[in-house]
Design a protein around this motif. Sequence first.
Motif: not given
Length: 338
Positions: A306-311
Amino acid sequence: MFLDKLAEDKKGIVFSIDLMLALILITVILGVSANTMDIVGSKMQDYSYAHSLERITMSGADMLIKTPGSPENWEELMELNGITPGLAEIDSSKMTSKPNVLSKAKIERLKQSYDLLMLGKVIPEYCNSTLIIYPVDQCLEPIVVKNISTNQSSSDVWVVNRTVMCNYINTSALVFIKAVNENSTISEQNNQGEICPHSEYNKTDGHRKVDFENRKPGWICYHFRVTKFMLESTDFYVMTDPEIIPDPSAGWMIDRPENMSKELKNFNNKPVLVNERINECLNNNTTAVLWFHVFYSGNLDKSFNTYLAGFPKGTPTDKVKLSYLNPQPCYFVFRVWY
């Protein structure tokens, strides 16, 4: 006597003609030699210029690709005097540079003040240059750092083409939960995560860690820091690998210690935009420490990462991919001429 005198005059004429022919021949030879020397000298000068241009281009490319610049955070500074640019990314955990891995933030800063940062620091002031970074993935647009037409009268142009890696979309992974790790043992996987506020608040019903070895359900939790500025410039997504998860009971939540939540959100088998939830947790604060919690069934066969990612804000949804969380291969094309 007349005949004898005529014979002597003829000898004098013959001598004068021979001398004149010899002088002409010597003059021609000297002229050809001088012309040859000029050609050789010109060739040597051209070679010297070309060799010098090659050295300038190669050393300039090495400086940009292999060093982070001086100071290492130069891209964050407003004042550019005394700065030497470099594009190599910094490994924040080890505080060392990553040669041939380029920082998108440094690239964008160089793009803003290219001539000021390059001339006299990376290449001589009398040189011209262009720099374009072409991603191998043709779905992405090239990064044109500097592009001008080559002077048509310039016969010497040197080009360096290097294969590098670049965090092309300037993404970031705030939290990465690696529940699936083929190279680790189950006991190592059980040690993942941090003791979250839920566990301290409620020892009985709190977020007990998942136990894959005994197939007991539980949580993996990590904290992360977020600011208002980040929220205004970044789209945050919850993402999974694989995208379609095999565990229907799994879920996630985001909260903060001052306002803990019990609402478990489902994974939607696609990236989930969570800016609204983060904004709720941030409330009126400019910065806060939040927690990302993921619930697993305990079945290792159904586990997932699982990732909590920023774009970057406004990134098209078709570009919100896990592959963009890692640096992309690119061609670094640096061209220099007089």
